[in-house]
Design a protein around this motif. Structure first.
Motif, PDB file in Angstrom:
ATOM      1  N   LEU A   8     -11.283  32.683   4.273  1.00  0.00           N
ATOM      2  CA  LEU A   8     -10.827  31.416   4.851  1.00  0.00           C
ATOM      3  C   LEU A   8      -9.573  31.609   5.715  1.00  0.00           C
ATOM      4  CD1 LEU A   8     -11.630  28.471   4.942  1.00  0.00           C
ATOM      5  CD2 LEU A   8     -10.282  28.081   2.892  1.00  0.00           C
ATOM      6  N   LEU A   9      -8.655  32.443   5.251  1.00  0.00           N
ATOM      7  CA  LEU A   9      -7.432  32.676   6.025  1.00  0.00           C
ATOM      8  C   LEU A   9      -7.698  33.420   7.332  1.00  0.00           C
ATOM      9  CD1 LEU A   9      -4.956  33.607   3.157  1.00  0.00           C
ATOM     10  CD2 LEU A   9      -4.714  31.673   4.730  1.00  0.00           C
ATOM     11  N   GLY A  41      -8.132  29.270  13.278  1.00  0.00           N
ATOM     12  CA  GLY A  41      -7.796  27.865  13.104  1.00  0.00           C
ATOM     13  C   GLY A  41      -6.514  27.575  13.856  1.00  0.00           C
ATOM     14  N   TYR A  68       2.206  26.023   3.678  1.00  0.00           N
ATOM     15  CA  TYR A  68       1.033  26.150   2.808  1.00  0.00           C
ATOM     16  C   TYR A  68       1.406  25.905   1.343  1.00  0.00           C
ATOM     17  CZ  TYR A  68      -2.866  27.719   5.749  1.00  0.00           C
ATOM     18  OH  TYR A  68      -3.906  27.780   6.642  1.00  0.00           O
ATOM     19  N   THR A 103      -0.345  23.297  -1.060  1.00  0.00           N
ATOM     20  CA  THR A 103      -1.317  23.809  -2.031  1.00  0.00           C
ATOM     21  C   THR A 103      -0.860  23.734  -3.474  1.00  0.00           C
ATOM     22  OG1 THR A 103      -0.544  26.088  -1.722  1.00  0.00           O
ATOM     23  CG2 THR A 103      -2.383  25.355  -0.347  1.00  0.00           C
ATOM     24  N   ASN A 136      -2.954  21.533   8.188  1.00  0.00           N
ATOM     25  CA  ASN A 136      -4.162  22.347   8.288  1.00  0.00           C
ATOM     26  C   ASN A 136      -5.134  21.990   7.158  1.00  0.00           C
ATOM     27  OD1 ASN A 136      -6.081  24.426   8.455  1.00  0.00           O
ATOM     28  ND2 ASN A 136      -4.552  25.873   9.181  1.00  0.00           N
ATOM     29  N   LYS A 184      -7.371  23.633   5.869  1.00  0.00           N
ATOM     30  CA  LYS A 184      -7.567  24.745   4.935  1.00  0.00           C
ATOM     31  C   LYS A 184      -6.697  24.557   3.696  1.00  0.00           C
ATOM     32  CE  LYS A 184      -8.435  28.329   8.421  1.00  0.00           C
ATOM     33  NZ  LYS A 184      -7.922  29.613   8.953  1.00  0.00           N
ATOM     34  N   ILE A 241      -8.511  22.843   0.981  1.00  0.00           N
ATOM     35  CA  ILE A 241      -9.484  23.712   0.308  1.00  0.00           C
ATOM     36  C   ILE A 241      -8.759  24.644  -0.656  1.00  0.00           C
ATOM     37  CG2 ILE A 241     -11.228  25.509   0.644  1.00  0.00           C
ATOM     38  CD1 ILE A 241     -11.761  24.132   3.412  1.00  0.00           C
TER      39      ILE A 241
END
Length: 192
Positions: A13-14, A18, A47, A51, A111, A113, A116
């Protein structure tokens, strides 16, 4: 999910192109690798700001406020579209550099992501270990993207034109990502 499986999922994913990865590549092209690497702490802190709280309480929050995901996706889509427009119209001779630390931070904060990572991949046993692995991967992969962008500056005679082309490609890519985010936000909002 085991730690090896987590590493593979996070890395996959990283590594995907993006908004944040695009900005790091452009920063590498504009500034060179060393200066672009200075942006990584801003990506990582954004992040982690998203997260870790999501991993700790995300499922509860998502079930209590079902419109949260579509709203965040819509905000991310608008931000990425603004980045695309700014990157397309950017002129280094009058504006310096198109990628700022604040831009990397906000882009990463919005983002998708992060949702997720925080809602799907990081929750589970051994959260501190999972966050540590995530942090290492974010840092390493961000350095790869910055390094990729810095390849454009290897030939000084073509560095400016290569950076311009990379910015234009990045602007188009960001605009496409933005449209996808806005579409998915509209679809998700329509379902609620």
């Amino acid at each position: 999910m085991t730690i090896p499986n987590l590493i593979l999922a996070l890395a996959a994913l990283l590594l995907m192109p993006g908004p944040t990865n695009t900005l790091l590549a452009v920063a590498g092209a504009e500034r060179g690798l060393r200066a672009a690497l200075s942006l990584i702490p801003f990506e990582l802190s954004a992040y982690l700001a998203v997260t870790v709280p999501l991993a700790l309480m995300g499922n509860l929050l998502a079930s209590e406020v079902p419109m949260l995901k579509p709203v965040l996706a819509g905000l991310a889509g608008i931000w990425v579209l603004l980045l695309a427009i700014r990157m397309w119209h950017f002129r280094p001779d009058t504006q310096g550099t198109s990628v700022t630390a604040w831009g990397v931070f906000v882009t990463t904060l919005l983002n998708p992501k992060g949702l997720i990572f925080g809602l799907v991949l990081l929750p589970g046993p051994e959260l501190p270990l999972r966050v540590f692995v995530f942090s290492l991967l974010v840092t390493a992969i961000a350095a790869l993207w910055a390094g990729f962008g810095s390849l454009a500056t290897l030939r000084p005679s073509t560095a400016q034109s290569a950076a311009l082309r990379l910015r234009q490609v990045a602007a188009v890519w960001l605009a496409l990502l933005s449209m996808g985010l806005l579409y998915s936000a509209a679809q998700a909002a329509h379902l609620h």
